[in-house]
Design a protein around this motif. Structure first.
Motif, PDB file in Angstrom:
ATOM      1  N   ARG A 173       0.968 -11.331  -5.171  1.00 42.56           N
ATOM      2  CA  ARG A 173       0.668 -10.091  -4.539  1.00 42.56           C
ATOM      3  C   ARG A 173      -0.488  -9.181  -5.365  1.00 42.56           C
ATOM      4  O   ARG A 173      -1.380  -8.544  -4.625  1.00 42.56           O
ATOM      5  CB  ARG A 173       2.203  -9.097  -4.874  1.00 42.56           C
ATOM      6  CG  ARG A 173       1.931  -7.928  -4.085  1.00 42.56           C
ATOM      7  CD  ARG A 173       2.990  -7.233  -4.301  1.00 42.56           C
ATOM      8  NE  ARG A 173       3.748  -6.883  -5.761  1.00 42.56           N
ATOM      9  CZ  ARG A 173       3.308  -6.100  -6.390  1.00 42.56           C
ATOM     10  NH1 ARG A 173       2.478  -5.175  -6.130  1.00 42.56           N
ATOM     11  NH2 ARG A 173       3.935  -5.904  -7.790  1.00 42.56           N
ATOM     12  N   GLN A 224      -3.747  -7.783  -3.761  1.00 39.00           N
ATOM     13  CA  GLN A 224      -4.082  -6.260  -3.719  1.00 39.00           C
ATOM     14  C   GLN A 224      -5.515  -6.350  -4.190  1.00 39.00           C
ATOM     15  O   GLN A 224      -6.294  -5.531  -3.915  1.00 39.00           O
ATOM     16  CB  GLN A 224      -3.285  -5.767  -4.927  1.00 39.00           C
ATOM     17  CG  GLN A 224      -2.056  -5.411  -4.300  1.00 39.00           C
ATOM     18  CD  GLN A 224      -0.892  -4.795  -5.242  1.00 39.00           C
ATOM     19  OE1 GLN A 224      -0.737  -5.248  -6.340  1.00 39.00           O
ATOM     20  NE2 GLN A 224      -0.377  -3.439  -5.054  1.00 39.00           N
ATOM     21  N   SER A 226      -8.609  -4.599  -2.558  1.00 36.22           N
ATOM     22  CA  SER A 226      -9.598  -3.476  -3.241  1.00 36.22           C
ATOM     23  C   SER A 226     -10.979  -3.742  -3.248  1.00 36.22           C
ATOM     24  O   SER A 226     -11.757  -3.054  -2.786  1.00 36.22           O
ATOM     25  CB  SER A 226      -9.047  -3.497  -4.700  1.00 36.22           C
ATOM     26  OG  SER A 226      -9.888  -2.378  -5.483  1.00 36.22           O
TER      27      SER A 226
END
Length: 150
Positions: A13, A17, A21
């Motif tokens: 995860r 992420q 980003s």
């Protein structure tokens, strides 16, 4: 109070992420050029091949480098061919295989977008520090090597 079932943070995860980003800064430029994330990954592979004097890239290699499964890659390549970004032809040595090259239009997209993307990397380098970004690359390479069994 219940004991937490996991001792480690959710690394997959966190990696997703982190990817999102980074892509949040890249996607607007891609969309301005009418490209999806997948199309950009294909063009990046083809652009690197071209820069290294390559003669095209076999579709299986593109699938592995761009992390696009075969059936999806087929659709991506069809749209890119339709839009004049790539050319495909049968491998002269093995007619079962296809070789893909970026067209002049595709290479121009790579060249144009590379400026924006490199500017983002320079921004990341300023924010994180050059040593930290280099360390991140090393760590990611080491994690990737775990899969290869190195």
């Amino acid at each position: 109070m219940k004991k937490q079932p996991f001792a480690h943070r959710n690394l997959p995860r966190l990696l997703l992420q982190a990817r999102e980003s980074v892509m949040a800064h890249t996607r607007p430029g891609l969309r301005e050029h009418g490209l999806s994330d997948q199309q950009w990954r294909v063009l990046r592979v083809l652009g690197e091949d071209h820069a290294n004097g390559g003669t095209g890239v076999e579709t299986g290699h593109i699938a592995r480098e761009a992390f696009i499964i075969g059936p999806s890659l087929s659709g991506v390549l069809s749209r890119m061919e339709r839009d004049g970004l790539i050319d495909r032809e049968r491998d002269v040595n093995d007619q079962r295989r296809s070789v893909v090259r970026a067209t002049d239009k595709g290479l121009q997209s790579v060249q144009t977008l590379s400026h924006t993307i490199e500017a983002h990397y320079r921004w990341m380098e300023q924010r994180l520090g050059k040593d930290t970004l280099q360390h991140l690359y090393v760590l990611l390479d080491e994690v990737i090597a775990l899969d290869v069994g190195e």
